[in-house]
Design a protein around this motif. Structure first.
Motif, mmCIF file in Angstrom:
data_model
loop_
_atom_site.group_PDB
_atom_site.id
_atom_site.type_symbol
_atom_site.label_atom_id
_atom_site.label_comp_id
_atom_site.label_asym_id
_atom_site.label_seq_id
_atom_site.Cartn_x
_atom_site.Cartn_y
_atom_site.Cartn_z
ATOM 1 N N ILE A 64 5.788 0.821 -7.362
ATOM 2 C CA ILE A 64 5.138 2.120 -7.146
ATOM 3 C C ILE A 64 4.570 2.272 -5.737
ATOM 4 O O ILE A 64 3.920 3.278 -5.437
ATOM 5 N N GLY A 65 4.813 1.267 -4.868
ATOM 6 C CA GLY A 65 4.423 1.400 -3.471
ATOM 7 C C GLY A 65 2.936 1.352 -3.223
ATOM 8 O O GLY A 65 2.430 2.006 -2.304
ATOM 9 N N GLN A 66 2.205 0.592 -4.032
ATOM 10 C CA GLN A 66 0.764 0.439 -3.833
ATOM 11 C C GLN A 66 0.435 -1.030 -3.615
ATOM 12 O O GLN A 66 1.245 -1.918 -3.885
ATOM 13 N N SER A 67 -0.764 -1.277 -3.107
ATOM 14 C CA SER A 67 -1.168 -2.657 -2.856
ATOM 15 C C SER A 67 -1.505 -3.357 -4.168
ATOM 16 O O SER A 67 -1.828 -2.717 -5.183
ATOM 17 N N HIS A 68 -1.442 -4.681 -4.128
ATOM 18 C CA HIS A 68 -1.773 -5.493 -5.311
ATOM 19 C C HIS A 68 -3.208 -5.219 -5.753
ATOM 20 O O HIS A 68 -3.491 -5.067 -6.958
#
Length: 323
Positions: A64-68
């Motif tokens: 989803i293109g977000q940071s961990h």
């Protein structure tokens, strides 16, 4: 929004953010009208789990293109509110698997007709503009993936800065910058010795009057670097007091100053050019060597500087090649 629009590509990220907030607000209003506690910002994570089943946080973040950390924080909230459950991965106990709760799965499946209405309405809105916005956005994302834009921006900025950079001779109006630039790096790596203070405070008397020269590097109208030629005896010059402001290092300013100083040395008919430095300053020493300065086996006898443990003498590369 008029201001953001007027900024063009410079504010593109902010414009995307403002647009996303408008779309989030619209979707949240639709959810509330249907009596759902769903929020638009949760959609990527929850719909991914609905379609794919349980997944570890790292895989979700990539999809989803977000940071961990962003996914972890949202997952904690959604678990607290009863949308997610977490368990250890049977194959790797170090990983945490996220899964929809039965309540969440039922709620999301019930929202499918609403998502269809959202998709169709947004598609119609895009079509009314006469542009294939989604295709253009996908192409833009692929381009960003292929060529990191921050590297291209920095390269363009540095190229423009190099073109704007100029080296000028001493002017009394620039005197304060001779002291400022040298004091800046000396105080970072060493300290101002008495000889430094005397020379920097009286550049006309200590450098120019005895037959030397002071040069400044200007980026537009900002003074970003300096160096000096100090005539020790007829035809013998010391390259000294070279400094480049830290904020503008990496633009080739030191090399431009060195080239200008060597040209001034030649113009004056100099026969020997030397410098003194310190072995801690490895980037500077590599620059000097690349410009033709050769390391000497020991510090210069009678040096004025306590910090000097490096002595280099310039050998004209052109003369060496001719020989």
């Amino acid at each position: 929004m008029d201001f953001l629009s007027s900024q063009g590509a410079l504010a593109l990220g902010s414009r995307f953010k403002a647009l996303s907030e408008r779309l989030y607000d619209a979707a949240d209003a639709v959810y509330r009208a249907q009596g759902s506690a769903m929020q638009a910002r949760w959609l990527p994570l929850l719909k991914l789990l609905l379609e794919r089943g349980p997944m570890p946080v790292g895989d979700i973040a990539r999809e989803i293109g977000q940071s961990h950390s962003a996914v972890s924080q949202l997952a904690t909230r959604l678990a607290r509110e009863g949308w997610l459950s977490a368990r250890g991965d049977r194959k790797d106990r170090r990983r945490r698997m996220l899964a929809l709760t039965p309540k969440a799965e039922a709620e999301l499946k019930a929202l499918r007709p609403l998502w269809r209405a959202v998709r169709e309405t947004v598609d119609e809105t895009i079509a009314a503009t006469g542009h294939d916005l989604l295709a253009a956005l996908a192409a833009f994302e692929r381009r960003l993936d292929a060529a990191p834009i921050h590297e291209a921006i920095l390269a363009r900025h540095q190229a423009a800065a190099r073109r704007a950079l100029r080296v000028v001779p001493f002017d009394p109006a620039l005197r304060e910058h001779f002291y400022r630039l040298n004091a800046e790096w000396l105080q970072k790596y060493f300290y101002l010795e008495q000889v430094d203070h005397e020379v920097l405070s009286n550049p006309e008397q200590r450098i120019i009057a005895p037959g030397g020269e002071i040069l400044f590097a200007l980026l537009d109208e900002e003074v970003v670097g300096t160096c000096a030629l100090l005539q020790e005896s007829p035809g013998v010059f010391e390259l000294t007091k070279m400094a480049v402001t830290e904020r503008h290092q990496g633009l080739g300013i030191g090399r431009r100053l060195l080239a200008a100083a060597i040209e001034a040395f030649r113009r004056r008919g100099g026969r020997e050019l030397f410098l003194e430095s310190n072995s801690r300053l490895q980037p500077a020493l590599r620059l000097y060597a690349s410009m033709g300065f050769q390391m000497q086996p020991s510090p210069r006898p009678g040096s004025h500087y306590q910090r000097a443990d490096v002595y280099m003498i310039w050998r004209d590369p052109e003369a060496a090649r001719a020989a």
